[in-house]
Design a protein around this motif. Structure first.
Motif: not given
Length: 564
Positions: A288-299
């Motif tokens: 899921d591209r939106e979740l991937a973007g958030r996870l890369i950013s936050s973690w």
């Protein structure tokens, strides 16, 4: 051996490594001893430390041993990416047994083969997939069925109450949060995951080593049903430790774990490599591209192994500018070529060079990789550590001159031992060349003057749909079970996003002439993994045949290619 690519070999790297004598499970044991309180797995906000991961592995290994799992037994593992997949994978190895990873998109008709061919009596799965696996087992003769099934709920590994739209895509909520009733296994026993871990059974003495079988992943081919690839601990360990060195792996690595871990790349290049260095895996059950973007950013993800379509999709997000990708130091993968324009954009915006590589199930993922210091775009790379690859004439087996196309053959410690119960397949897959045993990849390629390899064509009949390999012969075998189909020939059709998609050319039985394209597609969805399902169906009165009666699929493929 004096090969031209050695001129571009990174000075920091050895050209070959010594393969550990220990098992793959031992890597987890070492990391848990070194970094007991370090995050090993992250899943929807839940952090599992190395101590906790190793503890769960011990408990499940004990439960498996109590179920009768012994040294060398094959255990089916049918799951999407999750902490439970990782626990189960290492628990099977800890119990001295063999992991049989299965694509969770497979349906009951396909799953029968993954139970009977490896003679599996125990399987581990998630509750959403359990009914399909039970359906497959229950349909088999009594002596071939599963004896035990361990079933986990996704919510066994995270706090369901803590999830909202910022942590979990809305479309996933029913899938991941629903707790399913356990199915009934004819002639066998179903055990809840939590009960298995709470039972308190001691794990057996760990006795396997480098020469024992660790993994039996299945790969399809030009004919027949999928074949199991025998990987010993040694072939997996070579590529795990070589990948560590090649990719500058360290305990500070944070990897986005979205490539499927039932696939050889996800298993070796991501899962086992990360665990062996004590890194952290931020797990996504699917893309899921939106979740991937958030996870890369936050973690602050540092390493992302993927397939190119994921990168293309992420960069197409309307929120892409809001994602922080600055932590990434490695991005790369394989399965399909990365478009040059996308690779250039990654470099221009982030200074990231997309690292393309190449490998097969038979080669434990990487047999070729692009060196960080000297990568080439849309290129397989150079032969991996301890690996020798050549380009030969597929008929004469003579080595081809630089720049000319031929079949890629590979020799090295990452190459599998052979096909499970298929000496006939071994006879055609391996050749003695230059005094050594080489594996015939079936891929046509060329080597440039620098020793870098490029794919030029496909010797095997195969469709590449977004990195998933679809073997027409396997799809045809399944389609012939449809009562409306007299004959079917499966070919590739061009797809702007997936690269290629599946097309079926079908002759209907005289009694079913009113069958529609959608009815055929719907039937396929019920009986095969979704990536194998034909996107289009063309009805014809007859398929072209050779004088010997064989379907001339190349004529249909050429006609399809010419029509686009």
């Amino acid at each position: 051996m004096d090969r031209p690519h050695y001129k571009f070999w990174p000075k920091r790297l050895p050209k070959s490594i010594t393969v550990p004598a220990t098992s793959v499970w031992h890597n987890l044991h070492v990391s848990a001893t070194r970094y007991p309180d370090k995050p090993a797995l992250v899943f929807f906000g839940n952090v599992i430390t190395y101590r906790s991961l190793a503890d769960q592995v011990e408990k499940l290994a004990g439960a498996l041993h109590e179920m009768g799992v012994r040294r060398g037994d094959r255990v089916v593992l049918n799951m999407q990416n999750s902490p439970q997949l990782i626990v189960a994978h290492y628990a099977i190895l800890r119990a001295n047994a063999v992991v049989v990873p299965v694509n969770p998109m497979n349906r009951a008709e396909e799953l029968k083969h993954y139970i009977t061919d490896p003679d599996a009596k125990v399987a581990i799965t998630t509750a959403d997939l359990a009914p399909e696996l039970v359906k497959a087992s229950n349909a088999l003769p009594a002596g071939q069925r599963l004896a035990h099934l361990v079933v986990t709920q996704f919510t066994d590994s995270f706090d369901a109450a803590a999830q909202d739209d910022s942590t979990m895509p809305a479309a996933w909520r029913d899938w991941l949060l629903t707790r399913h009733a356990l199915p009934e296994l004819d002639g066998g026993r179903v055990t809840a995951w939590t009960d298995a871990l709470a039972a308190g059974h001691a794990a057996p003495e760990h006795v396997v080593g480098a020469e024992d079988m660790a993994l039996l992943p299945y790969t399809s081919g030009t004919t027949g049903l999928p074949k199991g690839c025998i990987h010993k601990h040694s072939s997996i360990q070579h590529n795990v430790f070589a990948s560590q060195i090649w990719g500058l792996g360290s305990p500070e690595m944070v990897a986005l774990a979205v490539v499927p871990m039932f696939h050889i790349t996800g298993t070796v290049s991501m899962l086992h490599t990360a665990i062996s260095v004590g890194a952290s895996l931020v797990i996504m059950p699917r893309w899921d591209r939106e979740l991937a973007g958030r996870l890369i950013s936050s973690w602050k993800v540092t390493s992302w192994t993927n397939i190119p379509t994921m990168v293309i999709d992420l960069m197409g997000s309307p929120n892409f500018a809001n994602f922080d990708l600055s932590s990434l130091s490695y991005i790369g993968g394989g399965g399909a070529a990365m478009p040059q324009a996308v690779a250039q954009r990654l470099f221009d915006q982030y200074g990231l060079r997309y690292q393309e590589g190449y490998g097969l199930t038979e080669t434990a993922a990487p047999s070729h990789a692009n060196p960080f210091e000297n990568p080439k775009q849309q290129c397989l790379g150079i032969p991996f550590m301890s690996t020798d690859s050549r380009v030969v004439d597929p008929d004469t087996l003579q080595e081809m001159p630089v720049g000319e196309s031929g079949e890629i053959i590979t020799c090295g410690p990452g190459v599998f031992a052979g096909y499970w119960k298929r000496p006939d397949a071994d006879a055609s897959a391996f050749i003695e060349w230059d005094g050594r045993r080489f594996f015939r990849t079936g891929d046509m390629g060329r080597m440039d003057e620098d020793g870098y390899f490029f794919i030029t064509d496909r010797l095997k009949r195969m469709i590449n749909a977004s990195g998933f390999k679809v073997w027409p012969a396997e799809v045809e075998l399944l389609m012939f079970k449809n009562p409306a189909i007299q004959e079917a020939c499966v070919i590739a059709t061009k797809d702007a996003y997936r690269g290629e998609s599946v097309k079926a050319v079908v002759v209907l039985r005289a009694t079913h002439k009113n069958t529609t394209e959608q009815e055929i597609i719907d039937w396929c969805r019920e009986n095969m993994a979704v990536y194998k399902v034909p996107r289009t169906v063309q009805f014809v009165d007859a398929l072209p045949k050779s004088g010997s009666g064989k379907v001339m699929w190349r004529l249909l493929q050429e006609a399809e290619d010419g029509a686009k």
